[in-house]
Design a protein around this motif. Structure first.
Motif, PDB file in Angstrom:
ATOM      1  N   MET A   1       0.835  -1.207   0.000  1.00 52.53           N
ATOM      2  CA  MET A   1       0.000   0.000   0.000  1.00 52.53           C
ATOM      3  C   MET A   1       0.873   1.262   0.000  1.00 52.53           C
ATOM      4  O   MET A   1       1.905   1.288   0.663  1.00 52.53           O
ATOM      5  CB  MET A   1      -0.894  -0.008   1.242  1.00 52.53           C
ATOM      6  N   THR A   2       0.448   2.277  -0.740  1.00 56.73           N
ATOM      7  CA  THR A   2       1.243   3.512  -0.810  1.00 56.73           C
ATOM      8  C   THR A   2       1.178   4.254   0.522  1.00 56.73           C
ATOM      9  O   THR A   2       0.122   4.331   1.147  1.00 56.73           O
ATOM     10  CB  THR A   2       0.656   4.436  -1.903  1.00 56.73           C
ATOM     11  N   ASP A   3       2.324   4.795   0.919  1.00 53.51           N
ATOM     12  CA  ASP A   3       2.356   5.553   2.176  1.00 53.51           C
ATOM     13  C   ASP A   3       1.648   6.897   1.970  1.00 53.51           C
ATOM     14  O   ASP A   3       2.055   7.709   1.141  1.00 53.51           O
ATOM     15  CB  ASP A   3       3.823   5.783   2.576  1.00 53.51           C
ATOM     16  N   SER A   4       0.563   7.098   2.705  1.00 51.30           N
ATOM     17  CA  SER A   4      -0.165   8.368   2.564  1.00 51.30           C
ATOM     18  C   SER A   4      -0.867   8.697   3.872  1.00 51.30           C
ATOM     19  O   SER A   4      -0.993   7.837   4.746  1.00 51.30           O
ATOM     20  CB  SER A   4      -1.209   8.266   1.454  1.00 51.30           C
ATOM     21  N   LEU A   5      -1.288   9.949   4.018  1.00 54.79           N
ATOM     22  CA  LEU A   5      -2.190  10.267   5.128  1.00 54.79           C
ATOM     23  C   LEU A   5      -3.302  11.156   4.607  1.00 54.79           C
ATOM     24  O   LEU A   5      -3.158  11.808   3.574  1.00 54.79           O
ATOM     25  CB  LEU A   5      -1.433  10.868   6.318  1.00 54.79           C
ATOM     26  N   LEU A   6      -4.412  11.146   5.321  1.00 59.70           N
ATOM     27  CA  LEU A   6      -5.594  11.837   4.828  1.00 59.70           C
ATOM     28  C   LEU A   6      -5.828  13.126   5.605  1.00 59.70           C
ATOM     29  O   LEU A   6      -5.777  13.118   6.834  1.00 59.70           O
ATOM     30  CB  LEU A   6      -6.807  10.899   4.989  1.00 59.70           C
ATOM     31  N   VAL A   7      -6.067  14.223   4.897  1.00 62.27           N
ATOM     32  CA  VAL A   7      -6.516  15.452   5.561  1.00 62.27           C
ATOM     33  C   VAL A   7      -8.037  15.337   5.613  1.00 62.27           C
ATOM     34  O   VAL A   7      -8.702  15.307   4.572  1.00 62.27           O
ATOM     35  CB  VAL A   7      -6.091  16.717   4.764  1.00 62.27           C
ATOM     36  N   GLN A   8      -8.577  15.227   6.815  1.00 63.74           N
ATOM     37  CA  GLN A   8     -10.015  14.938   6.978  1.00 63.74           C
ATOM     38  C   GLN A   8     -10.827  16.223   6.928  1.00 63.74           C
ATOM     39  O   GLN A   8     -10.811  17.005   7.877  1.00 63.74           O
ATOM     40  CB  GLN A   8     -10.268  14.309   8.356  1.00 63.74           C
ATOM     41  N   LEU A   9     -11.507  16.444   5.811  1.00 70.36           N
ATOM     42  CA  LEU A   9     -12.341  17.641   5.686  1.00 70.36           C
ATOM     43  C   LEU A   9     -13.653  17.277   4.989  1.00 70.36           C
ATOM     44  O   LEU A   9     -14.013  17.886   3.979  1.00 70.36           O
ATOM     45  CB  LEU A   9     -11.606  18.722   4.882  1.00 70.36           C
ATOM     46  N   PRO A  15      -5.726  13.081   0.115  1.00 78.12           N
ATOM     47  CA  PRO A  15      -4.528  12.394   0.598  1.00 78.12           C
ATOM     48  C   PRO A  15      -3.255  13.210   0.385  1.00 78.12           C
ATOM     49  O   PRO A  15      -3.179  14.028  -0.529  1.00 78.12           O
ATOM     50  CB  PRO A  15      -4.484  11.141  -0.288  1.00 78.12           C
ATOM     51  N   ILE A  16      -2.277  12.939   1.258  1.00 72.41           N
ATOM     52  CA  ILE A  16      -0.915  13.432   1.023  1.00 72.41           C
ATOM     53  C   ILE A  16      -0.087  12.166   0.813  1.00 72.41           C
ATOM     54  O   ILE A  16      -0.087  11.275   1.666  1.00 72.41           O
ATOM     55  CB  ILE A  16      -0.365  14.198   2.248  1.00 72.41           C
ATOM     56  N   MET A 133       6.480  21.673   1.619  1.00 76.31           N
ATOM     57  CA  MET A 133       6.101  20.294   1.967  1.00 76.31           C
ATOM     58  C   MET A 133       5.434  20.215   3.334  1.00 76.31           C
ATOM     59  O   MET A 133       4.458  19.494   3.506  1.00 76.31           O
ATOM     60  CB  MET A 133       7.345  19.388   1.963  1.00 76.31           C
ATOM     61  N   VAL A 134       5.980  20.952   4.311  1.00 74.66           N
ATOM     62  CA  VAL A 134       5.457  20.790   5.672  1.00 74.66           C
ATOM     63  C   VAL A 134       4.405  21.831   6.024  1.00 74.66           C
ATOM     64  O   VAL A 134       3.745  21.712   7.042  1.00 74.66           O
ATOM     65  CB  VAL A 134       6.579  20.832   6.743  1.00 74.66           C
ATOM     66  N   ASP A 135       4.277  22.883   5.203  1.00 78.17           N
ATOM     67  CA  ASP A 135       3.350  23.928   5.601  1.00 78.17           C
ATOM     68  C   ASP A 135       2.412  24.364   4.475  1.00 78.17           C
ATOM     69  O   ASP A 135       1.233  24.005   4.456  1.00 78.17           O
ATOM     70  CB  ASP A 135       4.119  25.129   6.160  1.00 78.17           C
ATOM     71  N   SER A 136       2.937  25.125   3.491  1.00 80.28           N
ATOM     72  CA  SER A 136       2.008  25.837   2.608  1.00 80.28           C
ATOM     73  C   SER A 136       1.220  24.949   1.651  1.00 80.28           C
ATOM     74  O   SER A 136       0.147  25.348   1.193  1.00 80.28           O
ATOM     75  CB  SER A 136       2.739  26.939   1.834  1.00 80.28           C
ATOM     76  N   ILE A 215      10.056  12.715   9.382  1.00 82.94           N
ATOM     77  CA  ILE A 215       9.857  13.992  10.082  1.00 82.94           C
ATOM     78  C   ILE A 215       8.853  14.851   9.299  1.00 82.94           C
ATOM     79  O   ILE A 215       7.925  15.431   9.868  1.00 82.94           O
ATOM     80  CB  ILE A 215      11.212  14.727  10.274  1.00 82.94           C
ATOM     81  N   ILE A 216       9.004  14.891   7.969  1.00 82.54           N
ATOM     82  CA  ILE A 216       8.070  15.663   7.119  1.00 82.54           C
ATOM     83  C   ILE A 216       6.649  15.102   7.294  1.00 82.54           C
ATOM     84  O   ILE A 216       5.675  15.835   7.450  1.00 82.54           O
ATOM     85  CB  ILE A 216       8.502  15.590   5.629  1.00 82.54           C
ATOM     86  N   ARG A 217       6.561  13.786   7.301  1.00 84.70           N
ATOM     87  CA  ARG A 217       5.265  13.132   7.458  1.00 84.70           C
ATOM     88  C   ARG A 217       4.627  13.518   8.795  1.00 84.70           C
ATOM     89  O   ARG A 217       3.430  13.795   8.865  1.00 84.70           O
ATOM     90  CB  ARG A 217       5.468  11.614   7.394  1.00 84.70           C
TER      91      ARG A 217
END
Ligand code: GLY
Length: 367
Positions: A1-9, A15-16, A133-136, A215-217
């Motif tokens: 599975m691809t490494d990702s995380l979800l911004v829940q809105l 996904p990121i 990557m980490v903010d904007s 760390i970015i993740r």
């Protein structure tokens, strides 16, 4: 599975992705092609030259690429207008998709064009700087500058996905990388003591550091959580505003020194140090030892904790009162109860702020 995380809105969740980015992007572009949807990519001259192979491999042709001059000046009404005209003259329609390939300037500009063209089209973020990557690139703040100030025009417009490829950092200049590290350190300061301790243990964080993608993740997951709870920064306290730790001071420095004199990360680094001193002054649980630890980590990473040359306290304070983040209730500062635990606070004594400016090398003489 691809490494990702979800911004829940809710329906705007996205996904990121953190790995196999090039093949995922190619797949996305191929899918658009299959669906007969046109796509366009926005980037700057430097990135276009450095990453032409990467952009081509994604499946973009020259005629689909809009190139702007590198730097903050491209976040202007005139470049924004040219980008809209580029879309219109290429018959972009409601199903067309915009890809932002670049740092914060490109993401903000392309995002705002996506938010406003035909009342909104889909867009993707491919951040190429650590700061982006980490903010904007995460959280949907888009916008451009006016001659009167930065980010005065914009919209909340969430991307459809964010693609983070650590390999793109290889060509990022060292000072820009350090500038991004300031935002990384911020996440430790506002909500993750373990992250701060991990960073302090590493000391000098490098572009090719093995842990960097984790760390970015971690930073993205903190930002995703904050944004999910307070998307448009409307919470009456704390919430998304906590991401502005040190920024009120940092924005004032950038404004008074003249935009371009300090990289954003450099200005907010001085802001973090001032916020630490303020926290120490206003609550007993934040100690001078905490301030010293913050200062040490910033300096180990090439980030300043004092002004390069004196700026007037009066002008800095004036700039603070003009900050776009101010509310009717007044100036809202962010302080730390401890490293990893930040709060919003209103009603801070102006004299206290004057003393802190002097501590970082500001001058009482008006210029
Ligand atoms: N950079 C602060 C925010 O996205 O809210």
């Amino acid at each position: 599975m691809t490494d990702s995380l979800l911004v829940q809105l809710e329906e705007r969740s996205y996904p990121i992705y953190f790995e196999s980015i090039q093949s995922l992007l190619k797949k996305e572009v191929d899918q658009l092609e299959k669906e007969n949807k046109t796509r366009f990519l926005v980037t700057d001259e430097n990135l276009k030259a450095t990453h032409s192979g990467y952009i081509k491999a994604m499946g973009f042709e020259e005629s689909e690429i809009f190139v702007v001059p590198a730097g903050e000046r491209s976040k202007s009404i005139s470049v924004y207008k040219d980008l809209l005209s580029f879309l219109a003259s290429n018959a972009a329609n409601r199903d067309s998709v915009l890809f932002a390939f670049g740092g914060g300037v490109i993401g903000d500009l392309a995002g705002f064009a996506a938010a406003s063209y035909l009342r909104g089209i889909h867009f993707y973020q491919i951040p190429t700087s650590l700061l982006a990557m980490v903010d904007s690139s995460v959280g949907g703040k888009t916008g451009i500058n006016l001659p009167e100030g930065k980010n005065l025009v914009g919209a909340f417009w969430q991307p459809k996905a964010v693609f983070i490829d650590q390999a793109l950092l290889e060509t990022l200049p060292d000072n820009e990388f350090a500038s991004g590290l300031a935002e990384v350190i911020k996440y430790g300061l506002i909500s993750d003591k373990a992250l701060f301790e991990q960073l302090a243990k590493i000391g000098e964080i490098k572009k090719d550091s093995k842990n960097l993608i984790d760390i970015i993740r971690r930073c993205c997951s903190i930002k995703a959580e904050v944004v999910s709870k307070d998307e448009q920064e409307t919470a009456s306290k704390d919430g998304r505003a906590l991401l502005n730790l040190g920024h009120t001071f940092g924005h004032a420095i950038e404004n008074v020194a003249g935009y371009g004199s300090y990289l954003h990360g450099e200005a907010i680094s001085i802001g973090f140090y001032i916020a630490s001193l303020l926290s120490e002054n206003l609550n007993a649980s934040f100690s001078s030892k905490d301030t010293a630890e913050v200062k040490k980590l910033l300096e180990q990473n090439g980030l300043p904790t004092s002004l390069k040359s004196p700026l007037s306290v009066e002008l800095l304070n004036k700039a603070i009162t003009r900050d776009k983040k101010n509310r009717a209730s007044g100036i809202r500062y962010i302080i730390m109860k401890a490293i990893g635990d930040a709060r919003t606070l209103e009603g801070v004594e102006p004299n206290l702020i004057n003393d802190l400016w002097l501590k970082v090398g500001a001058s009482e003489e008006s210029h």
